[in-house]
Enzyme design. Sequence first.
Site, PDB file in Angstrom:
ATOM      1  N   HIS A   1      17.365  15.171 -29.064  1.00 46.79           N
ATOM      2  CA  HIS A   1      18.363  14.177 -28.666  1.00 46.79           C
ATOM      3  C   HIS A   1      18.004  13.567 -27.328  1.00 46.79           C
ATOM      4  CE1 HIS A   1      19.679  17.691 -26.314  1.00 46.79           C
ATOM      5  NE2 HIS A   1      20.359  16.859 -25.535  1.00 46.79           N
TER       6      HIS A   1
ATOM      7  N   LYS B   1       2.648  22.292 -13.924  1.00 49.06           N
ATOM      8  CA  LYS B   1       2.595  21.906 -12.520  1.00 49.06           C
ATOM      9  C   LYS B   1       3.978  22.114 -11.910  1.00 49.06           C
ATOM     10  CE  LYS B   1       1.983  19.700  -8.630  1.00 49.06           C
ATOM     11  NZ  LYS B   1       1.198  20.287  -7.528  1.00 49.06           N
TER      12      LYS B   1
ATOM     13  N   CYS C   1      16.318  20.928 -21.190  1.00 48.91           N
ATOM     14  CA  CYS C   1      17.067  20.477 -22.344  1.00 48.91           C
ATOM     15  C   CYS C   1      18.024  21.602 -22.718  1.00 48.91           C
ATOM     16  CB  CYS C   1      16.076  20.179 -23.461  1.00 48.91           C
ATOM     17  SG  CYS C   1      16.842  19.373 -24.832  1.00 48.91           S
ATOM     18  N   SER C   2      19.335  21.314 -22.714  1.00 44.40           N
ATOM     19  CA  SER C   2      20.298  22.403 -22.883  1.00 44.40           C
ATOM     20  C   SER C   2      20.584  22.700 -24.347  1.00 44.40           C
ATOM     21  CB  SER C   2      21.586  22.109 -22.119  1.00 44.40           C
ATOM     22  OG  SER C   2      22.140  20.892 -22.540  1.00 44.40           O
TER      23      SER C   2
ATOM     24  N   CYS D   1      23.905  19.647 -34.847  1.00 44.97           N
ATOM     25  CA  CYS D   1      23.566  19.470 -36.264  1.00 44.97           C
ATOM     26  C   CYS D   1      24.748  18.841 -37.021  1.00 44.97           C
ATOM     27  CB  CYS D   1      23.182  20.819 -36.893  1.00 44.97           C
ATOM     28  SG  CYS D   1      21.439  21.245 -36.637  1.00 44.97           S
TER      29      CYS D   1
ATOM     30  N   GLN E   1      19.791  10.960 -24.015  1.00 47.40           N
ATOM     31  CA  GLN E   1      21.055  10.726 -23.341  1.00 47.40           C
ATOM     32  C   GLN E   1      21.087   9.324 -22.741  1.00 47.40           C
ATOM     33  OE1 GLN E   1      22.820  13.792 -20.935  1.00 47.40           O
ATOM     34  NE2 GLN E   1      21.071  15.148 -21.224  1.00 47.40           N
TER      35      GLN E   1
ATOM     36  N   ARG F   1      -9.337  20.304  -6.648  1.00 49.27           N
ATOM     37  CA  ARG F   1      -8.540  21.523  -6.571  1.00 49.27           C
ATOM     38  C   ARG F   1      -8.198  22.158  -7.913  1.00 49.27           C
ATOM     39  NH1 ARG F   1      -2.721  22.651  -5.202  1.00 49.27           N
ATOM     40  NH2 ARG F   1      -2.767  24.446  -3.814  1.00 49.27           N
TER      41      ARG F   1
ATOM     42  N   HIS G   1      17.147  19.202 -37.259  1.00 53.18           N
ATOM     43  CA  HIS G   1      17.037  20.027 -36.055  1.00 53.18           C
ATOM     44  C   HIS G   1      15.577  20.221 -35.654  1.00 53.18           C
ATOM     45  CE1 HIS G   1      18.884  23.071 -33.331  1.00 53.18           C
ATOM     46  NE2 HIS G   1      17.759  23.731 -33.477  1.00 53.18           N
TER      47      HIS G   1
ATOM     48  N   HIS H   1      10.029  -1.274 -18.582  1.00 54.58           N
ATOM     49  CA  HIS H   1       8.984  -0.269 -18.794  1.00 54.58           C
ATOM     50  C   HIS H   1       9.620   1.091 -19.029  1.00 54.58           C
ATOM     51  CE1 HIS H   1       9.819  -0.196 -14.439  1.00 54.58           C
ATOM     52  NE2 HIS H   1       9.605   1.101 -14.538  1.00 54.58           N
TER      53      HIS H   1
ATOM     54  N   TYR I   1       5.439  21.883  -0.770  1.00 55.14           N
ATOM     55  CA  TYR I   1       4.939  20.676  -0.125  1.00 55.14           C
ATOM     56  C   TYR I   1       5.533  19.427  -0.766  1.00 55.14           C
ATOM     57  CZ  TYR I   1       1.812  17.658   2.474  1.00 55.14           C
ATOM     58  OH  TYR I   1       1.328  16.706   3.333  1.00 55.14           O
TER      59      TYR I   1
ATOM     60  N   HIS J   1      18.203  20.753 -30.363  1.00 52.51           N
ATOM     61  CA  HIS J   1      18.260  19.669 -31.359  1.00 52.51           C
ATOM     62  C   HIS J   1      17.768  18.378 -30.703  1.00 52.51           C
ATOM     63  CE1 HIS J   1      20.127  18.138 -35.194  1.00 52.51           C
ATOM     64  NE2 HIS J   1      19.760  17.025 -34.579  1.00 52.51           N
TER      65      HIS J   1
ATOM     66  N   CYS K   1      24.247  25.262 -33.890  1.00 56.03           N
ATOM     67  CA  CYS K   1      23.808  24.155 -33.032  1.00 56.03           C
ATOM     68  C   CYS K   1      24.962  23.166 -32.892  1.00 56.03           C
ATOM     69  CB  CYS K   1      22.583  23.469 -33.656  1.00 56.03           C
ATOM     70  SG  CYS K   1      22.221  21.868 -32.899  1.00 56.03           S
TER      71      CYS K   1
ATOM     72  N   GLN L   1       2.130  15.947  -4.877  1.00 55.10           N
ATOM     73  CA  GLN L   1       0.706  16.234  -4.859  1.00 55.10           C
ATOM     74  C   GLN L   1       0.268  16.497  -6.282  1.00 55.10           C
ATOM     75  OE1 GLN L   1      -0.753  19.363  -5.627  1.00 55.10           O
ATOM     76  NE2 GLN L   1      -2.823  18.939  -4.950  1.00 55.10           N
TER      77      GLN L   1
ATOM     78  N   ASN M   1      15.330  14.416 -22.249  1.00 58.11           N
ATOM     79  CA  ASN M   1      14.697  15.639 -21.758  1.00 58.11           C
ATOM     80  C   ASN M   1      14.207  16.393 -22.976  1.00 58.11           C
ATOM     81  OD1 ASN M   1      15.446  15.131 -19.071  1.00 58.11           O
ATOM     82  ND2 ASN M   1      17.453  16.052 -19.407  1.00 58.11           N
TER      83      ASN M   1
HETATM   84  O1  LIG Z   1      -0.588  26.561  -3.299  1.00 55.42           O
HETATM   85  P1  LIG Z   1      -0.227  27.348  -4.509  1.00 55.42           P
HETATM   86  O2  LIG Z   1       0.701  28.509  -4.232  1.00 55.42           O
HETATM   87  O3  LIG Z   1      -1.428  27.737  -5.335  1.00 55.42           O
HETATM   88  O4  LIG Z   1       0.597  26.324  -5.410  1.00 55.42           O
HETATM   89  C1  LIG Z   1       1.970  26.076  -5.297  1.00 55.42           C
HETATM   90  O5  LIG Z   1       2.320  25.379  -4.105  1.00 55.42           O
HETATM   91  C2  LIG Z   1       1.784  24.068  -3.932  1.00 55.42           C
HETATM   92  C3  LIG Z   1       2.360  23.466  -2.680  1.00 55.42           C
HETATM   93  O6  LIG Z   1       3.751  23.430  -2.692  1.00 55.42           O
HETATM   94  C4  LIG Z   1       2.095  23.191  -5.145  1.00 55.42           C
HETATM   95  O7  LIG Z   1       1.387  21.973  -5.031  1.00 55.42           O
HETATM   96  C5  LIG Z   1       1.701  23.879  -6.450  1.00 55.42           C
HETATM   97  O8  LIG Z   1       2.120  23.093  -7.550  1.00 55.42           O
HETATM   98  C6  LIG Z   1       2.363  25.259  -6.516  1.00 55.42           C
HETATM   99  O9  LIG Z   1       2.019  25.926  -7.707  1.00 55.42           O
HETATM  100  O1  LIG Z   2      22.707  17.042 -19.981  1.00 60.64           O
HETATM  101  P1  LIG Z   2      22.104  18.386 -20.272  1.00 60.64           P
HETATM  102  O2  LIG Z   2      21.073  18.329 -21.360  1.00 60.64           O
HETATM  103  O3  LIG Z   2      23.161  19.427 -20.515  1.00 60.64           O
HETATM  104  O4  LIG Z   2      21.347  18.817 -18.919  1.00 60.64           O
HETATM  105  C1  LIG Z   2      20.050  18.435 -18.580  1.00 60.64           C
HETATM  106  O5  LIG Z   2      19.948  17.056 -18.290  1.00 60.64           O
HETATM  107  C2  LIG Z   2      20.667  16.590 -17.149  1.00 60.64           C
HETATM  108  C3  LIG Z   2      20.312  15.131 -16.931  1.00 60.64           C
HETATM  109  O6  LIG Z   2      18.934  14.930 -16.754  1.00 60.64           O
HETATM  110  C4  LIG Z   2      20.358  17.422 -15.908  1.00 60.64           C
HETATM  111  O7  LIG Z   2      21.232  17.036 -14.878  1.00 60.64           O
HETATM  112  C5  LIG Z   2      20.509  18.907 -16.183  1.00 60.64           C
HETATM  113  O8  LIG Z   2      20.105  19.648 -15.065  1.00 60.64           O
HETATM  114  C6  LIG Z   2      19.659  19.282 -17.391  1.00 60.64           C
HETATM  115  O9  LIG Z   2      19.781  20.650 -17.691  1.00 60.64           O
END
Ligand SMILES: O=P(O)(O)O[C@H]1O[C@H](CO)[C@@H](O)[C@H](O)[C@H]1O
Ligand SMILES: O=P(O)(O)O[C@H]1O[C@H](CO)[C@@H](O)[C@H](O)[C@H]1O
Lengths: 351, 351
Positions: free
Chosen positions: B168, B314, B162-163, B55, B170, B28, B115, B299, B319, B166, B52, B326, B155
Amino acid sequence: ENTFDLTAHPHTRLNILTGEWVLVSPHRSKRPWQGKVESPSLVQRPAYVEDCYLCPGNTRADGTKNPAYTGPIAFTNDFSALLADTPQGGENEDGLLVARSQKGICRVICFSPRHDLTLPEMELPDIRKVVDLWHTELESLAAVPFIKYIQIFENKGEIMGCSNPHPHGQIWASEDVPMEIEKETRQQRNYYQQHGRSLLSAYLEKELKQEERIIAQNEHFVALVPFWAVWPYEAMIISRRHVQHLLQFTPAERDGLAAILKELTTRYDNLFETSFPYSAGMHQMPFNDGESHPEWHWHMHFYPPLLRSATVKKFMVGYEMLAHPQRDITPEYAAGRLRDLPVVHYKKAGV
Amino acid sequence: ENTFDLTAHPHTRLNILTGEWVLVSPHRSKRPWQGKVESPSLVQRPAYVEDCYLCPGNTRADGTKNPAYTGPIAFTNDFSALLADTPQGGENEDGLLVARSQKGICRVICFSPRHDLTLPEMELPDIRKVVDLWHTELESLAAVPFIKYIQIFENKGEIMGCSNPHPHGQIWASEDVPMEIEKETRQQRNYYQQHGRSLLSAYLEKELKQEERIIAQNEHFVALVPFWAVWPYEAMIISRRHVQHLLQFTPAERDGLAAILKELTTRYDNLFETSFPYSAGMHQMPFNDGESHPEWHWHMHFYPPLLRSATVKKFMVGYEMLAHPQRDITPEYAAGRLRDLPVVHYKKAGV
Ligand SMILES: O=P(O)(O)O[C@H]1O[C@H](CO)[C@@H](O)[C@H](O)[C@H]1O
Ligand SMILES: O=P(O)(O)O[C@H]1O[C@H](CO)[C@@H](O)[C@H](O)[C@H]1O
């Protein structure tokens, strides 16, 4: 404050349909955002676009020419993730590398010939035609003996990965029952065996009594933010009548479904005055598995990503991927916001 | 072709760590894309940014002033999703509306005062300092009796939510063991009880023999694309030695972890010549639950969203949310791509 309070203190909530948990952090909605800001498509889309693969009369990516269609149409996906002729087979290396072949059928449903009309902007009779087409499609896919589950869904908006902006939905029908359905079958069956009624009937009764998570309702359907919602403005549509699948709906219920779809998606658009992105889809019983599934209760999920505005979404990343989902605003707050909005689409509201 | 072929035909694969399945559609990857295109941040970030929150010497959102730090530092998240003083409590309405309070501690780790430096661009001894800080943090959080699980994660990149740009990571430490860890505990325990060795030792042995999914390895760690990868370039780092948690690593293993982290993230950046976004985090045994968890094998997971280029990702939507995940390209193809890249960061490669 020394007593636990759902509106103020971090807690987890159980999703009774899947048996999974979500972490709710109601106090956290004030954190600053120096992260990603989406660019909403503010331009009004034209009714017809020359190079759109889905507009009437146009040629698709695989060379097929679309008919000059005037209502909703369905056709097999040119880039189907599942194919009907996949040979059977698999691999199993000591239970460590395990794979099995998967047959299926993928369909595309254009909601309307109009490139610029999403569900909330369509007229009720035209939405009803979409419901009828879902019915026809479901009927013919359920008649294919190897198909065990039929997933009807829509990805709306480019931030939901919609690969073509022409309003459309999809159907992926598969040989195996997908995991989310397995979970919901297990949970609903357990409840049905213990209580002799559907899990969602009992749940709906509670919600209608408490009222605080209800968004909208009509004679046949209720739209609410589930107690265990993961996405900020997640919603479910539940049929008042306990039926196993879409084919069981009466003509009046099909009208009711069209109406609640229009109302919910209009409230969504009105929330941030933008075409509100989401993935949505219905869940119903598996077919062709030799069971009647009395436990199953038809419903539809809406998973919209926007959090604070048309440009700031909730990211399901990091902790959510590695541990479990987390949300900031409470489901009760989200339902209140949606309930308090007008039911007339903001684009059509008077000046 | 009438025989089933993993490289050509749609199939599902089992994730042995969670017991869940992923749908693979190898044929696909050629579908056209009229959907969302991300804008990668091409500008070189400055080493220091005045507004920031992270920083050195700057004032954070809650008014705290950061020290003039020179190596990695950790502090409690100003907008913690979990709090240590949440009162105990909950609610249970006939098993339909179920919630319980959740205590915890959230920490932020700045990887470096700079940064502009992400992990792949940092020097090895500086990455080793991050590993050491994870160690110190884990040690002190595991000493808090109510903490049952400690999720260390990062993240990276604004498309991963990532909010703050810089660099980092968590740590979210919680009173309950999160769902993903519950699943991995169950699967690893079953295997350990049946075979007397860790699931990941047996799996790693198979992968090292087959070679096709290996990305990189050193004396102590192996980086590979798991057989059941969901994200296009998903990867795992597995320790060769079967240990339950990070605190058990020898100084040489900590060096090895720093080295494989630098190599994997450099290959990631080199793939599309962009700062490669991902969510990553380590999985290890729960603490303070009265068990020694001999089944657990440390891991680290990497979940990167990019699919075709620095601008097309992606989407796990539709789905994936309603049925199950998928993927298009095969894990074997992804591993081959990553393995064939240079180990020198593209920004440092000669002219
Ligand atoms: O089928 P489409 O619109 O090309 O693709 C979209 O929907 C699919 C099914 O939810 C997902 O797997 C794809 O990642 C998304 O981009
Ligand atoms: O903690 P942050 O960086 O403000 O926020 C980010 O990480 C969190 C933990 O994965 C998520 O819940 C938030 O949606 C995301 O924006």
